[in-house]
Design a protein around this motif. Structure first.
Motif, PDB file in Angstrom:
ATOM      1  N   ALA A  40      56.663  31.927  34.071  1.00  0.00           N
ATOM      2  CA  ALA A  40      57.516  30.873  34.627  1.00  0.00           C
ATOM      3  C   ALA A  40      57.463  30.887  36.153  1.00  0.00           C
ATOM      4  O   ALA A  40      57.444  29.826  36.804  1.00  0.00           O
ATOM      5  N   GLU A  41      57.420  32.073  36.739  1.00  0.00           N
ATOM      6  CA  GLU A  41      57.320  32.185  38.190  1.00  0.00           C
ATOM      7  C   GLU A  41      55.965  31.653  38.682  1.00  0.00           C
ATOM      8  O   GLU A  41      55.891  30.992  39.730  1.00  0.00           O
ATOM      9  N   ILE A  42      54.907  31.903  37.917  1.00  0.00           N
ATOM     10  CA  ILE A  42      53.590  31.376  38.273  1.00  0.00           C
ATOM     11  C   ILE A  42      53.598  29.846  38.179  1.00  0.00           C
ATOM     12  O   ILE A  42      53.056  29.142  39.045  1.00  0.00           O
ATOM     13  N   ALA A  43      54.244  29.341  37.127  1.00  0.00           N
ATOM     14  CA  ALA A  43      54.327  27.886  36.962  1.00  0.00           C
ATOM     15  C   ALA A  43      55.068  27.246  38.131  1.00  0.00           C
ATOM     16  O   ALA A  43      54.713  26.146  38.580  1.00  0.00           O
ATOM     17  N   ALA A  44      56.085  27.934  38.642  1.00  0.00           N
ATOM     18  CA  ALA A  44      56.823  27.402  39.789  1.00  0.00           C
ATOM     19  C   ALA A  44      55.943  27.368  41.033  1.00  0.00           C
ATOM     20  O   ALA A  44      56.037  26.444  41.851  1.00  0.00           O
ATOM     21  N   ALA A 104      46.017  35.189  31.509  1.00  0.00           N
ATOM     22  CA  ALA A 104      46.754  33.939  31.707  1.00  0.00           C
ATOM     23  C   ALA A 104      47.016  33.682  33.185  1.00  0.00           C
ATOM     24  O   ALA A 104      47.036  32.521  33.635  1.00  0.00           O
ATOM     25  N   ILE A 105      47.192  34.733  33.947  1.00  0.00           N
ATOM     26  CA  ILE A 105      47.417  34.587  35.389  1.00  0.00           C
ATOM     27  C   ILE A 105      46.097  34.349  36.124  1.00  0.00           C
ATOM     28  O   ILE A 105      45.944  33.391  36.886  1.00  0.00           O
ATOM     29  N   HIS A 106      45.119  35.220  35.882  1.00  0.00           N
ATOM     30  CA  HIS A 106      43.863  35.130  36.627  1.00  0.00           C
ATOM     31  C   HIS A 106      43.019  33.917  36.250  1.00  0.00           C
ATOM     32  O   HIS A 106      42.177  33.477  37.043  1.00  0.00           O
ATOM     33  N   LEU A 107      43.235  33.385  35.047  1.00  0.00           N
ATOM     34  CA  LEU A 107      42.464  32.225  34.620  1.00  0.00           C
ATOM     35  C   LEU A 107      43.276  30.927  34.700  1.00  0.00           C
ATOM     36  O   LEU A 107      42.879  29.908  34.145  1.00  0.00           O
ATOM     37  N   ASP A 108      44.400  30.986  35.413  1.00  0.00           N
ATOM     38  CA  ASP A 108      45.215  29.788  35.647  1.00  0.00           C
ATOM     39  C   ASP A 108      44.512  28.960  36.730  1.00  0.00           C
ATOM     40  O   ASP A 108      44.472  29.336  37.911  1.00  0.00           O
ATOM     41  N   ALA A 109      43.966  27.824  36.323  1.00  0.00           N
ATOM     42  CA  ALA A 109      43.140  27.018  37.233  1.00  0.00           C
ATOM     43  C   ALA A 109      43.928  26.522  38.436  1.00  0.00           C
ATOM     44  O   ALA A 109      43.419  26.497  39.572  1.00  0.00           O
ATOM     45  N   ALA A 110      45.174  26.139  38.202  1.00  0.00           N
ATOM     46  CA  ALA A 110      45.978  25.606  39.302  1.00  0.00           C
ATOM     47  C   ALA A 110      46.318  26.693  40.317  1.00  0.00           C
ATOM     48  O   ALA A 110      46.304  26.451  41.538  1.00  0.00           O
ATOM     49  N   ALA A 113      43.202  27.505  42.286  1.00  0.00           N
ATOM     50  CA  ALA A 113      42.877  26.439  43.233  1.00  0.00           C
ATOM     51  C   ALA A 113      43.635  26.634  44.543  1.00  0.00           C
ATOM     52  O   ALA A 113      43.091  26.425  45.643  1.00  0.00           O
ATOM     53  N   ARG A 114      44.891  27.046  44.451  1.00  0.00           N
ATOM     54  CA  ARG A 114      45.679  27.281  45.664  1.00  0.00           C
ATOM     55  C   ARG A 114      45.120  28.485  46.439  1.00  0.00           C
ATOM     56  O   ARG A 114      44.995  28.438  47.676  1.00  0.00           O
ATOM     57  N   VAL A 115      44.797  29.557  45.706  1.00  0.00           N
ATOM     58  CA  VAL A 115      44.256  30.747  46.362  1.00  0.00           C
ATOM     59  C   VAL A 115      42.895  30.432  46.999  1.00  0.00           C
ATOM     60  O   VAL A 115      42.618  30.821  48.132  1.00  0.00           O
ATOM     61  N   GLU A 116      42.065  29.694  46.268  1.00  0.00           N
ATOM     62  CA  GLU A 116      40.733  29.361  46.768  1.00  0.00           C
ATOM     63  C   GLU A 116      40.814  28.486  48.008  1.00  0.00           C
ATOM     64  O   GLU A 116      40.049  28.667  48.971  1.00  0.00           O
ATOM     65  N   GLU A 117      41.745  27.559  47.990  1.00  0.00           N
ATOM     66  CA  GLU A 117      41.895  26.664  49.130  1.00  0.00           C
ATOM     67  C   GLU A 117      42.349  27.439  50.370  1.00  0.00           C
ATOM     68  O   GLU A 117      41.854  27.226  51.475  1.00  0.00           O
ATOM     69  N   ARG A 144      36.530  37.967  40.218  1.00  0.00           N
ATOM     70  CA  ARG A 144      36.032  39.034  39.346  1.00  0.00           C
ATOM     71  C   ARG A 144      36.673  38.975  37.963  1.00  0.00           C
ATOM     72  O   ARG A 144      36.109  39.483  36.993  1.00  0.00           O
ATOM     73  N   ALA A 145      37.830  38.360  37.858  1.00  0.00           N
ATOM     74  CA  ALA A 145      38.498  38.222  36.563  1.00  0.00           C
ATOM     75  C   ALA A 145      38.025  36.998  35.791  1.00  0.00           C
ATOM     76  O   ALA A 145      38.471  36.771  34.666  1.00  0.00           O
ATOM     77  N   GLY A 146      37.136  36.185  36.395  1.00  0.00           N
ATOM     78  CA  GLY A 146      36.554  35.069  35.658  1.00  0.00           C
ATOM     79  C   GLY A 146      37.077  33.701  36.016  1.00  0.00           C
ATOM     80  O   GLY A 146      36.837  32.735  35.290  1.00  0.00           O
ATOM     81  N   ALA A 147      37.767  33.570  37.140  1.00  0.00           N
ATOM     82  CA  ALA A 147      38.373  32.287  37.487  1.00  0.00           C
ATOM     83  C   ALA A 147      37.339  31.183  37.691  1.00  0.00           C
ATOM     84  O   ALA A 147      37.658  30.000  37.529  1.00  0.00           O
ATOM     85  N   ARG A 148      36.110  31.519  38.014  1.00  0.00           N
ATOM     86  CA  ARG A 148      35.072  30.510  38.236  1.00  0.00           C
ATOM     87  C   ARG A 148      34.298  30.147  36.962  1.00  0.00           C
ATOM     88  O   ARG A 148      33.454  29.257  36.995  1.00  0.00           O
ATOM     89  N   LEU A 149      34.571  30.826  35.874  1.00  0.00           N
ATOM     90  CA  LEU A 149      33.835  30.561  34.636  1.00  0.00           C
ATOM     91  C   LEU A 149      34.243  29.228  34.022  1.00  0.00           C
ATOM     92  O   LEU A 149      35.355  28.737  34.244  1.00  0.00           O
ATOM     93  N   GLY A 150      33.362  28.686  33.208  1.00  0.00           N
ATOM     94  CA  GLY A 150      33.691  27.479  32.453  1.00  0.00           C
ATOM     95  C   GLY A 150      34.661  27.773  31.333  1.00  0.00           C
ATOM     96  O   GLY A 150      34.906  28.933  30.982  1.00  0.00           O
ATOM     97  N   ALA A 151      35.191  26.711  30.724  1.00  0.00           N
ATOM     98  CA  ALA A 151      36.234  26.857  29.708  1.00  0.00           C
ATOM     99  C   ALA A 151      35.757  27.694  28.527  1.00  0.00           C
ATOM    100  O   ALA A 151      36.476  28.579  28.037  1.00  0.00           O
ATOM    101  N   GLU A 152      34.563  27.421  28.035  1.00  0.00           N
ATOM    102  CA  GLU A 152      34.051  28.156  26.871  1.00  0.00           C
ATOM    103  C   GLU A 152      33.849  29.629  27.204  1.00  0.00           C
ATOM    104  O   GLU A 152      34.160  30.515  26.395  1.00  0.00           O
ATOM    105  N   GLN A 153      33.329  29.893  28.391  1.00  0.00           N
ATOM    106  CA  GLN A 153      33.137  31.285  28.805  1.00  0.00           C
ATOM    107  C   GLN A 153      34.471  32.005  28.956  1.00  0.00           C
ATOM    108  O   GLN A 153      34.596  33.185  28.613  1.00  0.00           O
TER     109      GLN A 153
END
Length: 674
Positions: A40-44, A104-110, A113-117, A144-153
């Motif tokens: 919930a904190e991540i969602a916020a 769930a945290i490391h693969l949260d695309a949103a 995106a904020r960290v990458e930006e 390193r946790a896979g945030a750049r991988l595609g959905a299937e990967q």
């Protein structure tokens, strides 16, 4: 469960967990609520319409998951130091769920995106050094946790991580159960001939504690070559003890090791690396597989040559007992005979000089005061997680309170083998928390009223683990992500290995090494003989260690798709290929009970001990030869390295202390490998 003690921050000193209130049924609800709260904190964070900043993204991430941190710290310790079947069941259930939560945290695309930006425009953010490093390290962790991988990967990655978490829990529990089942039970004290009287009494007490009144029980320590092998005169008993040790979990953990190494290889390939080892070392101080290969390859030939020279010395002594060939269960015993005959060092006769309470207070604590000015006050009003646990409040030289140190020194059936340090509360300027750290050892408990006498190796372990504790206690960072021992795996053993030097530092040794009954100091001339005898055993110790390190390396340099049919056959082939197939010197850990790499955080990282020892040996020389007082050197080491955690590059911290890059010559001299 509003009464769940994890649902609120502890009101005890330093937020010490309220162990008297905690029961096993509190864990699952606390884990579940803790994971839900953090998500919930991540969602916020991701729902915030404001542009990403370090404060609203990275600092908010640092503040998240407080409940989960509280329960995780306590549960991890409970499952290792005082487990029960109920706790084991919870561990098996929660391990894959925690792996899924991390994903769930490391693969949260949103969130990524904020960290990458932020990372992309970091040069223009005008950040202080620690905040900039937080941004860089968090970004790296996401990638390193896979945030750049595609959905299937990512779906496959989640499956791998969950399966690995389940397998690690199973591996750990198999080792624990089989270690207990294989404890050596003897019927008479005569079979323990050669052990010191206090060790024999401890074996009898262990039998009583395990429900075997009248028997003498030698419980297995987590490593291969059990310490009693050095003293037991009955060769058949030695053979039974080592056979029990080497065969642990062979039927269950061999297939698990094969599966886990294959999963790690598959994950590494998913993430763009040739092997799991390449994935691991890319984020360590070593940097590359080639760098680790080069160090290990340089050490093996002289180490094996040393061991063979030692074996020749042992054979001369063994011939008097009509032993024609030194077997693995003979090595430690005849090494002890050489120490006694050639160096006049009797390990059993040393034990009365190393009484636990005196070593702790007049050795370990005294050395910490000598080098860093800290002091320790026992707090019997604060309750630990087991009756054996002692709680000490730690104060700085100016009287400022630093944190708490918990000591849990004794073996018991509910505790896994070995020795370790961890934290219950992590230091953080951001969260206003001071550290609560603990050490676990496995010293046999004597009969009631008898002194706790240590071997030389147990004294070393006490100093070593306390070095980790100091790393946690002296942490002085803003972000918990960097605190204390949260440094690269091949750096974390460095401060603890440095702390071992105090056990033989003349002023420290003279203060604690006194006969427990007479108060007589350890004879001064004996110290030099002990150190000479230590040098004699370096061949064995180095080969034993390198065999384990290269076994770990062999499992984790396997490329994806390379099948292993049998773990024992793979192990034998790997040791032969490395030039370490020395039958009389088994690896410090064999595959099926190598918890460091299959149930801990050292996969493709067991080389870290020798890699860290390069830094350690170099730093010890710096302490000795710097032209400064011990206190002055201690302040530099504390300020520039121990306090920094991972808030700057680890090797930069080393350079800030020593003033240059590390050199290998002191290690090679220490190990007799020049």
């Amino acid at each position: 469960m509003t009464e769940n003690p994890f649902f609120r921050a502890s009101t005890l000193a330093y937020e010490l967990p309220p162990f008297a209130e905690i029961r096993p049924e509190h864990y699952l609800p606390a884990f579940e609520r803790g994971m839900a709260e953090q998500l919930a904190e991540i969602a916020a964070i991701t729902a915030d319409p404001a542009p990403a900043t370090v404060e609203n993204t990275l600092v908010a991430l640092e503040r998240s998951g407080m409940l989960l941190r509280r329960v995780r710290g306590v549960f991890d310790n409970h499952s290792s130091a005082d487990t029960t079947p109920e706790v084991d069941r919870i561990d098996a259930e929660i391990s894959p769920r925690l792996a899924a939560h991390r994903d769930a945290i490391h693969l949260d695309a949103a969130l990524f995106a904020r960290v990458e930006e932020l990372h992309a425009r970091r040069a223009g953010l005008d950040l202080d050094p620690e905040s900039l490093r937080l941004l860089e390290r968090r970004y790296t962790a996401f990638v390193r946790a896979g945030a750049r991988l595609g959905a299937e990967q990512q779906v496959r990655l989640r499956g791998i991580n969950a399966e690995l978490a389940t397998a690690a829990s199973e591996f750990r529990q198999n080792v624990s159960a089989d270690s207990q089942a294989r404890a050596l039970v003897l019927d008479s004290a005569e079979q323990l001939a050669g052990l010191s009287p206090d060790a024999i009494a401890a074996a009898a007490e262990n039998g009583r504690a395990l429900g075997r009144e009248g028997s003498y029980v030698l419980s297995l320590k987590n490593f291969s070559n059990q310490t009693e092998l050095a003293s037991l005169t009955d060769r058949s008993v030695r053979e039974r003890l080592l056979t029990a040790s080497l065969g642990r979990a062979a039927g269950t953990n061999g297939p698990l090791a094969i599966r886990m190494s294959a999963l790690r290889a598959e994950r590494a390939r998913l993430l763009g690396y040739d092997t799991h080892a390449a994935y691991v070392v890319a984020d360590e101080t070593a940097g590359t597989v080639e760098a680790v290969d080069a160090l290990l390859a340089r050490l093996v030939p002289p180490a094996v040559a040393n061991a063979r020279r030692e074996a020749a010395e042992l054979a001369k002594v063994a011939a008097a007992d009509s032993v024609e060939e030194i077997a693995a269960h003979d090595w430690a015993y005849y090494s002890e005979q050489v120490r006694q005959s050639s160096y006049q060092v009797d390990s059993a006769a040393l034990r009365p000089y190393f009484e636990l309470e005196r070593v702790l207070r007049d050795g370990v604590f005294f050395a910490a005061n000598l080098a860093y000015g800290v002091s320790f006050t026992e707090r019997p009003d604060l309750v630990g997680y087991h009756p054996d646990v002692r709680v000490f409040e730690v104060f700085d030289a100016d009287g400022t309170a630093l944190g708490l140190f918990l000591g849990d020194f004794h073996a018991r059936a509910s505790k896994r083998g070995g020795a370790w340090m961890d934290e219950l509360v992590t230091q953080s300027g951001l969260l206003g928390q001071r550290p609560v750290v603990y050490n676990n050892l496995n010293i046999a408990k004597p009969a009631p009223g008898e002194p706790v006498l240590l071997s030389w190796d147990e004294v070393r372990t006490l100093f070593h683990e306390f070095g980790h504790a100091l790393h946690g206690l002296f942490s002085d960072v803003r972000f918990p992500y960097f605190a204390g021992t949260a440094v690269p795996r091949d750096f974390v053993e460095f401060p603890s290995q440095v702390n071992e030097m105090w056990m033989v530092w003349p002023e420290v040794l003279a203060n604690y090494a006194r006969h427990h009954a007479t108060g007589e100091p350890l004879p001064a001339e004996l110290v030099g003989r002990i150190e000479a005898a230590e040098s004699f055993g370096q061949g064995f110790r180095t080969v034993e260690y390198l065999a384990a390190a290269l076994l770990d390396w062999a499992w984790h340099t396997l490329p994806e798709g390379q099948e292993v049919a049998d773990a024992e056959e793979f192990e034998a082939a790997a040791l032969a290929k490395a030039g370490l197939a020395v039958a009389a010197v088994p690896p410090r850990y064999r595959t099926t009970y190598f918890g460091h790499i299959f149930a801990g955080g050292y996969s493709a990282g067991y080389y870290a001990y020798i890699w860290s020892e390069v830094l350690d040996a170099d730093t010890v020389e710096w302490f000795k030869d710097g032209g400064r007082s011990v206190r002055e050197s201690g302040e530099v080491f504390r300020r520039e390295l121990l306090a920094r955690g991972d808030s700057r590059d680890a090797l930069d911290s080393f350079r800030a202390v020593v003033g240059r890059d590390p050199e290998t010559a002191p290690l090679l001299a220490r190990r007799g490998l020049l």
